[in-house]
Design a protein around this motif. Sequence first.
Motif, PDB file in Angstrom:
ATOM      1  N   THR A  50      36.561  32.177 -23.572  1.00 15.05           N
ATOM      2  CA  THR A  50      35.803  31.768 -22.384  1.00 15.05           C
ATOM      3  C   THR A  50      36.599  32.040 -21.112  1.00 15.05           C
ATOM      4  O   THR A  50      36.065  32.555 -20.126  1.00 15.05           O
ATOM      5  CB  THR A  50      35.458  30.265 -22.476  1.00 15.05           C
ATOM      6  N   ALA A  51      37.885  31.723 -21.144  1.00 12.72           N
ATOM      7  CA  ALA A  51      38.726  31.963 -19.968  1.00 12.72           C
ATOM      8  C   ALA A  51      38.843  33.455 -19.677  1.00 12.72           C
ATOM      9  O   ALA A  51      38.739  33.880 -18.526  1.00 12.72           O
ATOM     10  CB  ALA A  51      40.106  31.362 -20.187  1.00 12.72           C
ATOM     11  N   HIS A  53      36.751  35.794 -20.417  1.00 13.86           N
ATOM     12  CA  HIS A  53      35.459  36.305 -19.926  1.00 13.86           C
ATOM     13  C   HIS A  53      35.200  35.837 -18.492  1.00 13.86           C
ATOM     14  O   HIS A  53      34.755  36.611 -17.652  1.00 13.86           O
ATOM     15  CB  HIS A  53      34.331  35.829 -20.848  1.00 13.86           C
ATOM     16  N   GLY A  54      35.483  34.583 -18.232  1.00 13.62           N
ATOM     17  CA  GLY A  54      35.184  34.034 -16.913  1.00 13.62           C
ATOM     18  C   GLY A  54      36.157  34.454 -15.828  1.00 13.62           C
ATOM     19  O   GLY A  54      35.782  34.622 -14.678  1.00 13.62           O
ATOM     20  N   TRP A  55      37.419  34.647 -16.164  1.00 10.80           N
ATOM     21  CA  TRP A  55      38.422  34.965 -15.167  1.00 10.80           C
ATOM     22  C   TRP A  55      38.455  36.437 -14.808  1.00 10.80           C
ATOM     23  O   TRP A  55      38.874  36.792 -13.714  1.00 10.80           O
ATOM     24  CB  TRP A  55      39.807  34.568 -15.647  1.00 10.80           C
ATOM     25  N   GLY A  56      38.106  37.300 -15.704  1.00 13.80           N
ATOM     26  CA  GLY A  56      38.192  38.731 -15.435  1.00 13.80           C
ATOM     27  C   GLY A  56      39.547  39.294 -15.819  1.00 13.80           C
ATOM     28  O   GLY A  56      40.342  38.659 -16.495  1.00 13.80           O
ATOM     29  N   LYS A  57      39.831  40.505 -15.356  1.00 14.39           N
ATOM     30  CA  LYS A  57      41.029  41.233 -15.789  1.00 14.39           C
ATOM     31  C   LYS A  57      42.310  40.768 -15.100  1.00 14.39           C
ATOM     32  O   LYS A  57      43.354  40.691 -15.718  1.00 14.39           O
ATOM     33  CB  LYS A  57      40.846  42.728 -15.547  1.00 14.39           C
ATOM     34  N   GLN A  58      42.265  40.494 -13.817  1.00 12.71           N
ATOM     35  CA  GLN A  58      43.498  40.245 -13.076  1.00 12.71           C
ATOM     36  C   GLN A  58      44.287  39.033 -13.575  1.00 12.71           C
ATOM     37  O   GLN A  58      45.460  39.171 -13.912  1.00 12.71           O
ATOM     38  CB  GLN A  58      43.205  40.114 -11.587  1.00 12.71           C
ATOM     39  N   PRO A  59      43.718  37.841 -13.665  1.00 14.51           N
ATOM     40  CA  PRO A  59      44.518  36.709 -14.142  1.00 14.51           C
ATOM     41  C   PRO A  59      44.939  36.848 -15.604  1.00 14.51           C
ATOM     42  O   PRO A  59      46.021  36.410 -15.983  1.00 14.51           O
ATOM     43  CB  PRO A  59      43.599  35.503 -13.967  1.00 14.51           C
ATOM     44  N   SER A  61      45.684  39.569 -17.252  1.00 13.92           N
ATOM     45  CA  SER A  61      46.737  40.558 -17.496  1.00 13.92           C
ATOM     46  C   SER A  61      48.123  39.939 -17.337  1.00 13.92           C
ATOM     47  O   SER A  61      49.050  40.280 -18.065  1.00 13.92           O
ATOM     48  CB  SER A  61      46.564  41.762 -16.572  1.00 13.92           C
ATOM     49  N   ALA A  62      48.282  39.016 -16.401  1.00 13.88           N
ATOM     50  CA  ALA A  62      49.574  38.332 -16.237  1.00 13.88           C
ATOM     51  C   ALA A  62      49.874  37.466 -17.455  1.00 13.88           C
ATOM     52  O   ALA A  62      50.995  37.442 -17.957  1.00 13.88           O
ATOM     53  CB  ALA A  62      49.559  37.487 -14.972  1.00 13.88           C
ATOM     54  N   ILE A  63      48.872  36.772 -17.943  1.00 18.58           N
ATOM     55  CA  ILE A  63      49.049  35.932 -19.121  1.00 18.58           C
ATOM     56  C   ILE A  63      49.315  36.796 -20.345  1.00 18.58           C
ATOM     57  O   ILE A  63      50.152  36.469 -21.185  1.00 18.58           O
ATOM     58  CB  ILE A  63      47.810  35.038 -19.337  1.00 18.58           C
ATOM     59  N   SER A  64      48.634  37.928 -20.436  1.00 23.36           N
ATOM     60  CA  SER A  64      48.809  38.829 -21.568  1.00 23.36           C
ATOM     61  C   SER A  64      50.248  39.333 -21.658  1.00 23.36           C
ATOM     62  O   SER A  64      50.826  39.394 -22.742  1.00 23.36           O
ATOM     63  CB  SER A  64      47.841  40.007 -21.449  1.00 23.36           C
ATOM     64  N   GLY A  65      50.838  39.674 -20.528  1.00 22.15           N
ATOM     65  CA  GLY A  65      52.230  40.129 -20.517  1.00 22.15           C
ATOM     66  C   GLY A  65      53.192  39.048 -20.975  1.00 22.15           C
ATOM     67  O   GLY A  65      54.122  39.309 -21.745  1.00 22.15           O
ATOM     68  N   ARG A  66      52.966  37.831 -20.528  1.00 27.30           N
ATOM     69  CA  ARG A  66      53.834  36.724 -20.930  1.00 27.30           C
ATOM     70  C   ARG A  66      53.677  36.410 -22.416  1.00 27.30           C
ATOM     71  O   ARG A  66      54.652  36.117 -23.110  1.00 27.30           O
ATOM     72  CB  ARG A  66      53.525  35.486 -20.098  1.00 27.30           C
ATOM     73  N   MET A  67      52.440  36.467 -22.909  1.00 32.45           N
ATOM     74  CA  MET A  67      52.211  36.195 -24.327  1.00 32.45           C
ATOM     75  C   MET A  67      52.836  37.285 -25.197  1.00 32.45           C
ATOM     76  O   MET A  67      53.370  36.992 -26.270  1.00 32.45           O
ATOM     77  CB  MET A  67      50.712  36.064 -24.620  1.00 32.45           C
ATOM     78  N   ALA A  68      52.766  38.537 -24.756  1.00 35.81           N
ATOM     79  CA  ALA A  68      53.398  39.629 -25.505  1.00 35.81           C
ATOM     80  C   ALA A  68      54.909  39.427 -25.561  1.00 35.81           C
ATOM     81  O   ALA A  68      55.533  39.627 -26.608  1.00 35.81           O
ATOM     82  CB  ALA A  68      53.061  40.972 -24.867  1.00 35.81           C
ATOM     83  N   GLN A  69      55.500  39.006 -24.457  1.00 34.80           N
ATOM     84  CA  GLN A  69      56.936  38.749 -24.434  1.00 34.80           C
ATOM     85  C   GLN A  69      57.289  37.582 -25.353  1.00 34.80           C
ATOM     86  O   GLN A  69      58.253  37.652 -26.120  1.00 34.80           O
ATOM     87  CB  GLN A  69      57.385  38.444 -23.009  1.00 34.80           C
ATOM     88  N   LEU A  70      56.492  36.517 -25.318  1.00 31.77           N
ATOM     89  CA  LEU A  70      56.713  35.370 -26.194  1.00 31.77           C
ATOM     90  C   LEU A  70      56.614  35.782 -27.664  1.00 31.77           C
ATOM     91  O   LEU A  70      57.440  35.388 -28.488  1.00 31.77           O
ATOM     92  CB  LEU A  70      55.691  34.274 -25.885  1.00 31.77           C
ATOM     93  N   TRP A  71      55.603  36.598 -28.000  1.00 27.53           N
ATOM     94  CA  TRP A  71      55.431  37.048 -29.382  1.00 27.53           C
ATOM     95  C   TRP A  71      56.606  37.918 -29.817  1.00 27.53           C
ATOM     96  O   TRP A  71      57.162  37.715 -30.885  1.00 27.53           O
ATOM     97  CB  TRP A  71      54.118  37.810 -29.514  1.00 27.53           C
ATOM     98  N   ASN A  72      56.995  38.886 -28.989  1.00 26.65           N
ATOM     99  CA  ASN A  72      58.048  39.832 -29.369  1.00 26.65           C
ATOM    100  C   ASN A  72      59.429  39.198 -29.454  1.00 26.65           C
ATOM    101  O   ASN A  72      60.233  39.582 -30.301  1.00 26.65           O
ATOM    102  CB  ASN A  72      58.084  41.003 -28.388  1.00 26.65           C
ATOM    103  N   GLU A  73      59.725  38.243 -28.586  1.00 25.30           N
ATOM    104  CA  GLU A  73      61.071  37.695 -28.525  1.00 25.30           C
ATOM    105  C   GLU A  73      61.276  36.411 -29.319  1.00 25.30           C
ATOM    106  O   GLU A  73      62.401  36.100 -29.708  1.00 25.30           O
ATOM    107  CB  GLU A  73      61.462  37.457 -27.065  1.00 25.30           C
TER     108      GLU A  73
END
Length: 139
Positions: A50-51, A53-59, A61-73
């Motif tokens: 839901t978030a 879909h509702g927020w769109g790409k910009q917000p 993408s920042a969360i996606s980068g942080r989650m990728a870093q959390l997953w990888n490290e």
Amino acid sequence: ACHAPWPGSTFEDGRVATWWRILLLGGTTLGKKIGMSAGGALGAVVTAATAAHGWGKQPTSAISGRMAQLWNEIAQPLLFGLIGSAVSTKYLTVALFGKGLAILVGGGAARALAVIGAVRGNDLRFPDQLFLALAWMPK
């Protein structure tokens, strides 16, 4: 502005975020009490979808980068270590090893045949079909 899933409200308003937290935590707790323990996971997936879909790409993408870093490290090495530590060769017998190998070979053959059957209607040569079957095999 990041909008909440209902019109006219935003997450910048602290009350909306607080009510979301209460709803999610309360729903998870209530679900455990009535024997529906998977409700928390379902709530997390629905909230994230839901978030996004509702927020769109910009917000997101920042969360996606942080989650990728959390997953990888953190999460991926931790998961790898936990799974590796759970494997015990103490119980491994020749018969059990043979059964496991037979399951892997049988599953791989069934998967390869399914891939060849799925691409059979296309104008591919058999070597190309075989390549696709091997390319879809798990590592």
